[in-house]
Structures are given as structure tokens and as C-alpha cells.
Design a protein around this motif. Structure first.
Motif, PDB file in Angstrom:
ATOM      1  N   CYS A  43       0.834  -1.201   0.000  1.00 44.95           N
ATOM      2  CA  CYS A  43       0.000   0.000   0.000  1.00 44.95           C
ATOM      3  C   CYS A  43       0.872   1.255   0.000  1.00 44.95           C
ATOM      4  CB  CYS A  43      -0.906  -0.014   1.227  1.00 44.95           C
ATOM      5  SG  CYS A  43      -2.154   1.304   1.252  1.00 44.95           S
ATOM      6  N   ASP A  45       0.385   3.570   1.960  1.00 48.00           N
ATOM      7  CA  ASP A  45       0.378   4.005   3.360  1.00 48.00           C
ATOM      8  C   ASP A  45       1.803   4.236   3.868  1.00 48.00           C
ATOM      9  OD1 ASP A  45       0.290   3.822   6.318  1.00 48.00           O
ATOM     10  OD2 ASP A  45      -1.828   3.373   5.995  1.00 48.00           O
ATOM     11  N   ALA A  68      -4.259   0.525  -1.293  1.00 52.94           N
ATOM     12  CA  ALA A  68      -4.761  -0.740  -0.740  1.00 52.94           C
ATOM     13  C   ALA A  68      -4.098  -1.983  -1.336  1.00 52.94           C
ATOM     14  CB  ALA A  68      -6.288  -0.850  -0.850  1.00 52.94           C
ATOM     15  N   HIS A 104      -2.228  -4.720   4.924  1.00 53.01           N
ATOM     16  CA  HIS A 104      -1.900  -4.204   6.261  1.00 53.01           C
ATOM     17  C   HIS A 104      -3.148  -3.776   7.024  1.00 53.01           C
ATOM     18  CE1 HIS A 104      -2.461   0.244   5.684  1.00 53.01           C
ATOM     19  NE2 HIS A 104      -2.401  -0.130   4.416  1.00 53.01           N
ATOM     20  N   CYS A 107      -5.962  -0.014   7.061  1.00 60.10           N
ATOM     21  CA  CYS A 107      -5.828   0.483   5.682  1.00 60.10           C
ATOM     22  C   CYS A 107      -6.966   1.456   5.370  1.00 60.10           C
ATOM     23  CB  CYS A 107      -5.828  -0.672   4.681  1.00 60.10           C
ATOM     24  SG  CYS A 107      -5.550  -0.108   2.982  1.00 60.10           S
ATOM     25  N   GLY A 108      -6.599   2.695   5.054  1.00 59.80           N
ATOM     26  CA  GLY A 108      -7.603   3.714   4.783  1.00 59.80           C
ATOM     27  C   GLY A 108      -8.441   3.389   3.555  1.00 59.80           C
TER      28      GLY A 108
HETATM   29 ZN    ZN Z   1      -3.466   0.795   2.960  1.00 59.55          ZN
END
Ligand code: ZN
Length: 208
Positions: A43, A45, A68, A104, A107-108
Motif C-alpha cells: 500500500c 500508506d 490498498a 496491512h 488500511c484507509g
Molecule cells: Zn493501505
């Protein structure tokens, strides 16, 4: 712009301390080219940097990062497919022996997909369209109503990406010949713990 200056300060530290220690490695990578045996799809992130999690250095891992950590299905209709181009280069160009899909916690993208609605800009959104990759998995998780839907969808999304990787003919053929192995993994940010997927059981278990 103190944030950008902080990056430049980091670069100066790299040049002064880290680079001299690794100069032989950089020289070799420059003259011989890169031959990473592993591709990681993770991701965007900022807390999930695969080089940090796997403690790797330059040249060891071909990394694709996107929202994602999703792999779209194979699509040869002629669009501009950044993720698929990176996968193609990793497999056909670099001949990686392993592909790791690294999901993970927290995850947004996954959380937003669960909540539904518009995820990005008003109107047509790149994120909305991107997250339709796991539309069916999302609907199933919501219908099943597990105790932790966020985590369930994070794990399911990894499985969807593995299925989609196998829709790429050049991956399916290599896997059938035993030339490439696909792996699923999920990383818990707060505990810095890694879990790997056993595809025969569909279960994730902690490493170590
Ligand atoms: Zn994520």
C-alpha cells in the motif's frame, strides 16, 4: 517548506553516512543492473514501507505501491494501466521469482471501501473506480458481518489480488512451470507483526 527541507537534510545524512558504507553495493547495482528476486505489492500508506518491514536494501526488492495494495484483473483493452505495467516489467523484464502481496491493518482504502460512498474527489473518482477491484469481496464481507469487517476485508483483498495476478497469462504460465511463487502477507502496524497466508487453508498465521 520545512517538510521538504527535512527531506533534503535526510538526503545529506544519506550521502554522508549511509551511502559511503554501501558504495560497493551501489557501484555493483549501477554497473550490473538490478536483478531483484522478489516483487512486493504494498500500500501507499506511509507506515507500511516494505523495505523497512523486510529490512532490505537497494536492489533486493522490486516494489509496486498503490492504494490498498490491489492488483487489477488482466485487461488488454488498451487503457493506461500503471499497476499492470509494473507487474509486467517485474515478471517479464526482471524475471522475479516471487511476488508478495502485502496487505496491512488500518488500511484507509479498505476502510473507505467498507463505508462506501465517494472516496476521493466529488464526481468521478479514481479511488472509487480503483476500489471496485474488491467490490464483490466487500459485498460478501458486509453480508457475512464478521466481528472485524475491516480486517476481514484487508485479508480478503489480498486473496483477490492473488487471484487477479493469476489472470495475467505470463504469470499463470510461469507459475505452472514452477518458475514463480505467489505469496500473501498482512502486516499489523501497531505491533509490527507479519502474518503470511497459507493458500491451501486460506488462513493467515504469524511469522516467527
Ligand atoms: Zn493501505
Amino acid at each position: 517548506m520545512p517538510e521538504f527541507n527535512a527531506l533534503l537534510e535526510g538526503y545529506k545524512r544519506f550521502r554522508e553516512y549511509s551511502y559511503p558504507r554501501q558504495k560497493a553495493r551501489f557501484d555493483k547495482l549501477s554497473t550490473e543492473g538490478q536483478h531483484p528476486p522478489v516483487m512486493v505489492i504494498s500500500c501507499c500508506d506511509s507506515r507500511v514501507d516494505p523495505a523497512t518491514i523486510f529490512d532490505t536494501g537497494p536492489g533486493q526488492m522490486f516494489a509496486l505501491r498503490n492504494v490498498a495494495n490491489l492488483v487489477p484483473p488482466y485487461d488488454d483493452s488498451g487503457g493506461m494501466h500503471g499497476a499492470s505495467a509494473a507487474i509486467e516489467f517485474g515478471v517479464s523484464g526482471l524475471d522475479v521469482k516471487h511476488i508478495v502481496v502485502l496487505g496491512h491493518g488500518q488500511c484507509g482504502g479498505i476502510g473507505a471501501a467498507l463505508e462506501g460512498g465517494d472516496l476521493g474527489e466529488p464526481g468521478p473518482s479514481f479511488i472509487d473506480k480503483w476500489m471496485t477491484i474488491i467490490g464483490d469481496a466487500r459485498d460478501k464481507v458486509i453480508a457475512d458481518a464478521p466481528a472485524d469487517p475491516q480486517r476481514e476485508l484487508e485479508l480478503e483483498a489480498i486473496k483477490v489480488s492473488l487471484v487477479n495476478l493469476r489472470t495475467f497469462p505470463f504469470i499463470a504460465e510461469r507459475e505452472a512451470r514452477g518458475e514463480i511463487k505467489l505469496h500473501g502477507a498482512w502486516y499489523a502496524i501497531g505491533e509490527a507483526k507479519l502474518f503470511t497466508l497459507d493458500e491451501t487453508t486460506g488462513e493467515f498465521s504469524a511469522v516467527g
